[in-house]
Design a protein around this motif. Sequence first.
Motif, short mmCIF file in Angstrom:
data_model
loop_
_atom_site.label_atom_id
_atom_site.label_comp_id
_atom_site.label_asym_id
_atom_site.label_seq_id
_atom_site.Cartn_x
_atom_site.Cartn_y
_atom_site.Cartn_z
N ILE A 13 -4.58 -13.03 43.97
CA ILE A 13 -4.09 -13.73 42.79
C ILE A 13 -5.28 -14.10 41.90
O ILE A 13 -6.29 -14.58 42.39
N GLY A 14 -5.11 -13.86 40.60
CA GLY A 14 -6.11 -14.29 39.62
C GLY A 14 -5.47 -15.32 38.70
O GLY A 14 -4.32 -15.16 38.29
N ILE A 15 -6.22 -16.36 38.39
CA ILE A 15 -5.72 -17.42 37.51
C ILE A 15 -6.66 -17.55 36.32
O ILE A 15 -7.87 -17.70 36.50
N ILE A 16 -6.09 -17.47 35.11
CA ILE A 16 -6.88 -17.53 33.88
C ILE A 16 -6.32 -18.64 32.98
O ILE A 16 -5.47 -18.39 32.13
N PRO A 17 -6.80 -19.88 33.15
CA PRO A 17 -6.28 -20.99 32.34
C PRO A 17 -7.06 -21.19 31.04
O PRO A 17 -7.33 -22.31 30.64
N ALA A 37 -2.44 -9.93 41.08
CA ALA A 37 -1.34 -10.52 40.32
C ALA A 37 -1.97 -11.69 39.57
O ALA A 37 -2.71 -12.48 40.15
N THR A 38 -1.71 -11.80 38.28
CA THR A 38 -2.41 -12.79 37.47
C THR A 38 -1.46 -13.81 36.86
O THR A 38 -0.37 -13.47 36.41
N ILE A 39 -1.92 -15.05 36.85
CA ILE A 39 -1.25 -16.12 36.13
C ILE A 39 -2.17 -16.47 34.97
O ILE A 39 -3.33 -16.81 35.17
N SER A 40 -1.65 -16.35 33.75
CA SER A 40 -2.48 -16.56 32.57
C SER A 40 -1.70 -17.31 31.51
O SER A 40 -0.48 -17.43 31.57
N ARG A 41 -2.42 -17.75 30.53
CA ARG A 41 -1.79 -18.45 29.42
C ARG A 41 -1.17 -17.44 28.46
O ARG A 41 -1.74 -16.39 28.19
N THR A 62 -1.11 -28.75 28.78
CA THR A 62 -1.34 -29.78 27.76
C THR A 62 -1.27 -31.20 28.31
O THR A 62 -1.56 -32.15 27.60
N GLY A 63 -0.85 -31.33 29.53
CA GLY A 63 -0.67 -32.66 30.09
C GLY A 63 0.73 -33.21 29.86
O GLY A 63 1.09 -34.26 30.37
N SER A 64 1.55 -32.47 29.11
CA SER A 64 2.91 -32.94 28.82
C SER A 64 3.90 -32.56 29.90
O SER A 64 5.01 -33.07 29.93
N TRP A 71 2.93 -23.19 35.55
CA TRP A 71 1.80 -22.71 36.34
C TRP A 71 2.04 -22.97 37.82
O TRP A 71 1.79 -22.10 38.66
N ARG A 72 2.50 -24.16 38.15
CA ARG A 72 2.77 -24.52 39.53
C ARG A 72 3.84 -23.61 40.13
O ARG A 72 3.68 -23.10 41.25
N GLU A 73 4.92 -23.37 39.39
CA GLU A 73 6.01 -22.52 39.89
C GLU A 73 5.54 -21.08 40.07
O GLU A 73 5.92 -20.42 41.05
#
Length: 124
Positions: A13-17, A37-41, A62-64, A71-73
């Motif tokens: 898994i790759g994460i690009i925040p 598999a990537t999670i990105s904005r 954004t903190g909202s 992202w968590r899901e």
Amino acid sequence: CNDIAPLMQQSHIGIIPSLVPETTPLALLENMAYGLATISRNHGSQPEFMSVSEGFLCSPLTGSGKGEQEWREALQFLLSNPEYCLQMGQNAQKRFQNELRYDQFMDKIQQIYIACISRGQHYA
């Protein structure tokens, strides 16, 4: 950095925040090349490079709450479904190899230039 290659090869898994939109998302292309598999904005050109069969595009953090939940899901889904995670990574790697390598990029750009020149189209 040569030290990153072994880590990428061991990852699934790759994460690009990233906070800043990119026109050519190098980190995403690297993840795809390594079959992650990537999670990105969902911003910049990320949606043009990655499809839903290759990873997740999420709202900004954004903190909202909305982005954080997406992202968590996405991460929980990939961790809970290792076969699907592996398939997404394989899809991403296949797409990278078939469409997104640098030499293929350059060939496509050259073909566009040649087509425009042969039609006499000029852009200022």
